[in-house]
Motif scaffolding. Structure first.
Motif, PDB file in Angstrom:
ATOM      1  N   LYS A  67      14.407 -86.660  25.439  1.00 43.57           N
ATOM      2  CA  LYS A  67      14.835 -85.723  26.677  1.00 43.57           C
ATOM      3  C   LYS A  67      14.946 -84.184  27.087  1.00 43.57           C
ATOM      4  CE  LYS A  67      19.094 -89.748  26.912  1.00 43.57           C
ATOM      5  NZ  LYS A  67      20.434 -89.606  26.629  1.00 43.57           N
ATOM      6  N   ASN A  68      15.074 -83.787  28.262  1.00 43.67           N
ATOM      7  CA  ASN A  68      14.951 -82.099  28.631  1.00 43.67           C
ATOM      8  C   ASN A  68      16.066 -81.779  28.934  1.00 43.67           C
ATOM      9  OD1 ASN A  68      14.738 -82.777  30.839  1.00 43.67           O
ATOM     10  ND2 ASN A  68      12.472 -82.822  30.961  1.00 43.67           N
ATOM     11  N   GLY A  69      16.071 -80.653  29.528  1.00 45.30           N
ATOM     12  CA  GLY A  69      17.197 -79.942  29.763  1.00 45.30           C
ATOM     13  C   GLY A  69      17.612 -80.192  31.118  1.00 45.30           C
ATOM     14  N   LEU A  70      17.317 -81.347  31.833  1.00 44.99           N
ATOM     15  CA  LEU A  70      17.460 -81.373  33.055  1.00 44.99           C
ATOM     16  C   LEU A  70      17.911 -83.092  32.597  1.00 44.99           C
ATOM     17  CD1 LEU A  70      14.537 -80.206  35.302  1.00 44.99           C
ATOM     18  CD2 LEU A  70      16.524 -79.029  35.135  1.00 44.99           C
ATOM     19  N   GLY A  71      17.619 -83.600  31.280  1.00 44.02           N
ATOM     20  CA  GLY A  71      17.939 -84.746  31.646  1.00 44.02           C
ATOM     21  C   GLY A  71      17.508 -86.416  31.574  1.00 44.02           C
ATOM     22  N   GLN A  72      16.143 -85.365  31.927  1.00 44.94           N
ATOM     23  CA  GLN A  72      15.080 -86.594  32.718  1.00 44.94           C
ATOM     24  C   GLN A  72      14.095 -86.727  30.447  1.00 44.94           C
ATOM     25  OE1 GLN A  72      12.304 -83.650  34.098  1.00 44.94           O
ATOM     26  NE2 GLN A  72      13.137 -84.535  36.413  1.00 44.94           N
ATOM     27  N   THR A  73      13.591 -88.153  31.382  1.00 46.42           N
ATOM     28  CA  THR A  73      13.175 -88.798  29.884  1.00 46.42           C
ATOM     29  C   THR A  73      11.412 -88.493  30.200  1.00 46.42           C
ATOM     30  OG1 THR A  73      13.111 -90.986  30.769  1.00 46.42           O
ATOM     31  CG2 THR A  73      15.077 -89.875  28.894  1.00 46.42           C
ATOM     32  N   SER A  74      10.813 -88.712  29.519  1.00 42.11           N
ATOM     33  CA  SER A  74       9.553 -89.517  29.167  1.00 42.11           C
ATOM     34  C   SER A  74       8.940 -90.220  29.960  1.00 42.11           C
ATOM     35  CB  SER A  74       8.218 -89.702  28.481  1.00 42.11           C
ATOM     36  OG  SER A  74       8.467 -90.365  27.619  1.00 42.11           O
ATOM     37  N   LYS A 124      11.218 -71.783  29.656  1.00 42.81           N
ATOM     38  CA  LYS A 124      12.297 -72.263  29.348  1.00 42.81           C
ATOM     39  C   LYS A 124      13.170 -73.013  29.377  1.00 42.81           C
ATOM     40  CE  LYS A 124      12.801 -74.415  34.137  1.00 42.81           C
ATOM     41  NZ  LYS A 124      11.856 -74.062  33.971  1.00 42.81           N
ATOM     42  N   VAL A 125      13.829 -72.772  28.236  1.00 45.58           N
ATOM     43  CA  VAL A 125      14.571 -74.293  27.184  1.00 45.58           C
ATOM     44  C   VAL A 125      15.060 -75.069  27.638  1.00 45.58           C
ATOM     45  CG1 VAL A 125      17.475 -73.520  27.571  1.00 45.58           C
ATOM     46  CG2 VAL A 125      16.566 -74.791  25.767  1.00 45.58           C
ATOM     47  N   GLN A 126      15.284 -76.127  28.956  1.00 47.12           N
ATOM     48  CA  GLN A 126      15.518 -76.610  29.910  1.00 47.12           C
ATOM     49  C   GLN A 126      13.897 -77.508  30.056  1.00 47.12           C
ATOM     50  OE1 GLN A 126      16.611 -74.043  30.908  1.00 47.12           O
ATOM     51  NE2 GLN A 126      18.543 -74.735  31.684  1.00 47.12           N
ATOM     52  N   ASP A 127      12.416 -76.702  30.168  1.00 44.97           N
ATOM     53  CA  ASP A 127      11.220 -77.219  29.664  1.00 44.97           C
ATOM     54  C   ASP A 127      10.629 -78.292  28.531  1.00 44.97           C
ATOM     55  OD1 ASP A 127      10.731 -76.591  31.918  1.00 44.97           O
ATOM     56  OD2 ASP A 127      10.342 -74.739  30.926  1.00 44.97           O
ATOM     57  N   LEU A 128      12.489 -77.943  26.998  1.00 45.88           N
ATOM     58  CA  LEU A 128      11.530 -78.451  26.470  1.00 45.88           C
ATOM     59  C   LEU A 128      12.591 -79.929  26.254  1.00 45.88           C
ATOM     60  CD1 LEU A 128      12.217 -75.741  23.937  1.00 45.88           C
ATOM     61  CD2 LEU A 128      10.448 -76.363  24.824  1.00 45.88           C
ATOM     62  N   ARG A 147      25.942 -72.785  24.417  1.00 47.00           N
ATOM     63  CA  ARG A 147      25.893 -71.426  25.740  1.00 47.00           C
ATOM     64  C   ARG A 147      23.982 -72.229  25.635  1.00 47.00           C
ATOM     65  NH1 ARG A 147      30.939 -68.108  26.272  1.00 47.00           N
ATOM     66  NH2 ARG A 147      32.420 -69.457  24.805  1.00 47.00           N
ATOM     67  N   TYR A 148      23.542 -71.697  25.374  1.00 45.79           N
ATOM     68  CA  TYR A 148      22.619 -70.959  25.436  1.00 45.79           C
ATOM     69  C   TYR A 148      21.026 -72.439  26.134  1.00 45.79           C
ATOM     70  CZ  TYR A 148      17.480 -68.784  25.215  1.00 45.79           C
ATOM     71  OH  TYR A 148      15.810 -69.394  25.731  1.00 45.79           O
ATOM     72  N   LEU A 149      21.342 -73.940  25.060  1.00 47.86           N
ATOM     73  CA  LEU A 149      21.419 -74.626  25.725  1.00 47.86           C
ATOM     74  C   LEU A 149      21.382 -75.734  27.187  1.00 47.86           C
ATOM     75  CD1 LEU A 149      21.164 -76.878  22.244  1.00 47.86           C
ATOM     76  CD2 LEU A 149      19.192 -76.193  23.383  1.00 47.86           C
ATOM     77  N   LEU A 150      23.070 -75.202  27.356  1.00 46.88           N
ATOM     78  CA  LEU A 150      23.389 -75.455  28.634  1.00 46.88           C
ATOM     79  C   LEU A 150      23.139 -75.144  29.274  1.00 46.88           C
ATOM     80  CD1 LEU A 150      27.406 -76.137  26.889  1.00 46.88           C
ATOM     81  CD2 LEU A 150      25.621 -77.799  28.192  1.00 46.88           C
ATOM     82  N   ARG A 151      22.870 -73.833  29.325  1.00 51.57           N
ATOM     83  CA  ARG A 151      23.423 -72.913  30.983  1.00 51.57           C
ATOM     84  C   ARG A 151      21.189 -72.353  30.760  1.00 51.57           C
ATOM     85  NH1 ARG A 151      27.508 -69.617  30.263  1.00 51.57           N
ATOM     86  NH2 ARG A 151      26.176 -67.793  29.272  1.00 51.57           N
TER      87      ARG A 151
END
Length: 503
Positions: A195-202, A270-274, A300-304
């Motif tokens: 999952k990425n930081g937007l809650g998406q999966t492949s 950005k971290v949410q892309d990972l 905190r970094y992962l969340l924001r």
């Protein structure tokens, strides 16, 4: 005889250098009736096919002569490959249920030998299906060969045996982190999804405009797992063990990476892309902290996606008994000690957090591969890693290729197979990719390039295979093994007929 052999070698070298293909060396001794690329003559091909068909109709005499000819062609191929620049030349192939038909595999493998290949890489796990018999499939994936009458058909064992009869080395080719949609749609497997930081999966990102796989098209059968998932690793180990029991000559691991988006989505910045927001990946990342302050900042970094001066102050207040600054693996405490001005400290911490999460994502790929090959290596079976030469590149000041395929850190005790699929209308970009791999590969690494194309003509703007091979020889004559993608490109009629027939 020595003089004839020397003349033959010189003639082959001259023709190879000239780029001619299809020149039949019929004037040479019977042991050398092949082209400079070890391809069979048309007369030899016709004779073998005639005997195959007669044997299929029940002629015992034809069957005996056919088997003798297979052995003769196999020995001739081995001798030819020992004399040529490329000593091991492989082709990639997908098998279908139709290949269980009597004589089906024989026809395919004969054609592979006819074209001068002495190795075949058989797609064994792909799109969430395995080339194992339904009656002996300990994995959570369905078999490629289905149907009550086919439950006991072990096509993988058959192709290994028949390949060996022809002098072919047979490798099993497995998808790795791409487990297939039918796996992760099971309720008991969904926790294994990346999952990425937007809650998406492949699975869900494939529906977003602009996101696609490497060839530019979305594949609904694809689904990438979290490489840190214990469940995913255990299931994959079962697969590799089942394949290893068939004793292929090697096992190749593909899709050792994260999915790749197109255009802007092909770069993570950005971290949410990972793809590190799965439960297992998240938990492992937090464990990289060496104190509670570090763990809190990572969360905190992962969340924001960023941290502030207030975050640093609050973390210090939460854990007053910890005298050290926030710390995690790889962070030098002297750089972020309290004597450093707070604003500068936050900037350093944020930059270090970015390197931490990118490194964590890349390490997951490496760890998954290192774990996956264990059953094969324990069985004494050679292993190889398939990768994109540019899958590990940095982009701009802080971006990275979204696949995060750090192949330059793959284990050295395996074959390295860079897919040199660059497409610029000539061979320059192809050789550039291979040159990059050779420049980064550690000493002793077995680099075995993968080329895409067909013989004697361009396809999809790619030069003919012989042109690619000549360019490769001029650049890296030390390479002794290559492979060609794919049988379906070279034999589209055969592939189509086998794909859509009724077994």
């Amino acid at each position: 005889m020595r003089l004839q052999s020397a003349i033959h070698r010189r003639l082959v070298a001259m023709v190879l250098a000239s780029g001619l293909i299809g020149l039949e060396l019929n004037a040479l001794p019977a042991t050398a009736q092949s082209t400079p690329y070890c391809q069979q003559s048309q007369a030899a091909i016709a004779q073998k096919e005639k005997l195959r068909l007669a044997a299929l109709k029940g002629s015992r005499d034809a069957e005996k002569r056919y088997k003798a000819l297979l052995a003769q062609h196999g020995e001739g191929l081995r001798n030819c490959r020992r004399r040529t620049w490329i000593q091991n030349q492989a082709i990639w192939i997908r098998l279908y249920p139709c290949d269980v038909r009597a004589g089906g595999l024989d026809a395919v493998l004969d054609q592979i030998v006819n074209r001068g290949y002495n190795q075949v890489n058989v797609e064994t796990f792909y799109n969430g299906r395995v080339l194992l018999p339904a009656a002996d499939n300990p994995t959570p994936w369905p078999t490629v060969i289905s149907g009550q009458k086919l439950n006991n058909v072990d096509l993988l064992s058959q192709v290994i045996r028949k390949g060996h009869d022809r002098g072919l080395r047979v490798y099993a080719w497995l998808f790795s982190m791409n487990f297939g949609a039918n796996y992760v749609r099971r309720p008991d497997k969904q926790q294994a999804l990346a999952k990425n930081g937007l809650g998406q999966t492949s699975l869900t990102t494939s529906l977003v405009a602009g996101l696609s796989t490497d060839m530019g098209l979305g594949n609904p059968d694809e689904a990438f797992i979290d490489p840190y998932s214990v469940q995913a690793r255990q299931d994959y180990t079962q697969l590799v063990k089942a394949v290893a029991r068939r004793k292929p000559d090697g096992i190749l691991f593909d899709y050792i990476r994260y999915p790749r988006g197109s255009r802007s989505a092909s770069v993570v910045s950005k971290v949410q892309d990972l793809w590190i927001y799965g439960d297992s990946s998240w938990r492992t990342l937090l464990q990289r902290a060496t104190n509670y302050k570090g763990m809190e900042l990572i969360q905190r970094y992962l969340l924001r996606g960023y941290i502030t001066q207030d975050d640093v102050k609050e973390v210090n207040q939460l854990y007053p008994n910890e005298k050290e600054p926030p710390l995690w693996q790889g962070l030098n405490p002297d750089r972020v000690k309290s004597s450093v001005p707070l604003g500068k400290r936050v900037n350093i911490l944020q930059a270090q957090l970015w390197q931490l999460v990118v490194g964590h994502a890349a390490q997951g790929v490496i760890d998954f591969l290192s774990n996956a090959v264990i059953p094969a290596q324990n069985a004494g079976i050679p292993v190889g890693a398939v990768f994109f030469p540019d899958g590990n590149t940095a982009v701009g000041q802080s971006g990275y290729d979204s696949r995060l395929q750090s192949w330059d850190h793959f284990p050295i005790n395996m074959e390295w197979l860079p897919m040199a699929y660059a497409n610029c209308g000539d061979t320059s970009c192809i050789t550039a990719q291979i040159r990059r791999v050779l420049s980064m590969a550690p000493r002793g690494a077995q680099v075995k390039p993968v080329l895409a194309g067909i013989w004697q003509q361009s396809v999809s703007n790619r030069p003919p295979l012989e042109q690619q091979m000549q360019a490769l020889y001029r650049m890296a004559p030390q390479i002794r093994s290559i492979s060609h993608f794919a049988y379906s490109w070279q034999e589209p009629g055969s592939d189509r007929d086998r794909k859509f027939c009724q077994p």
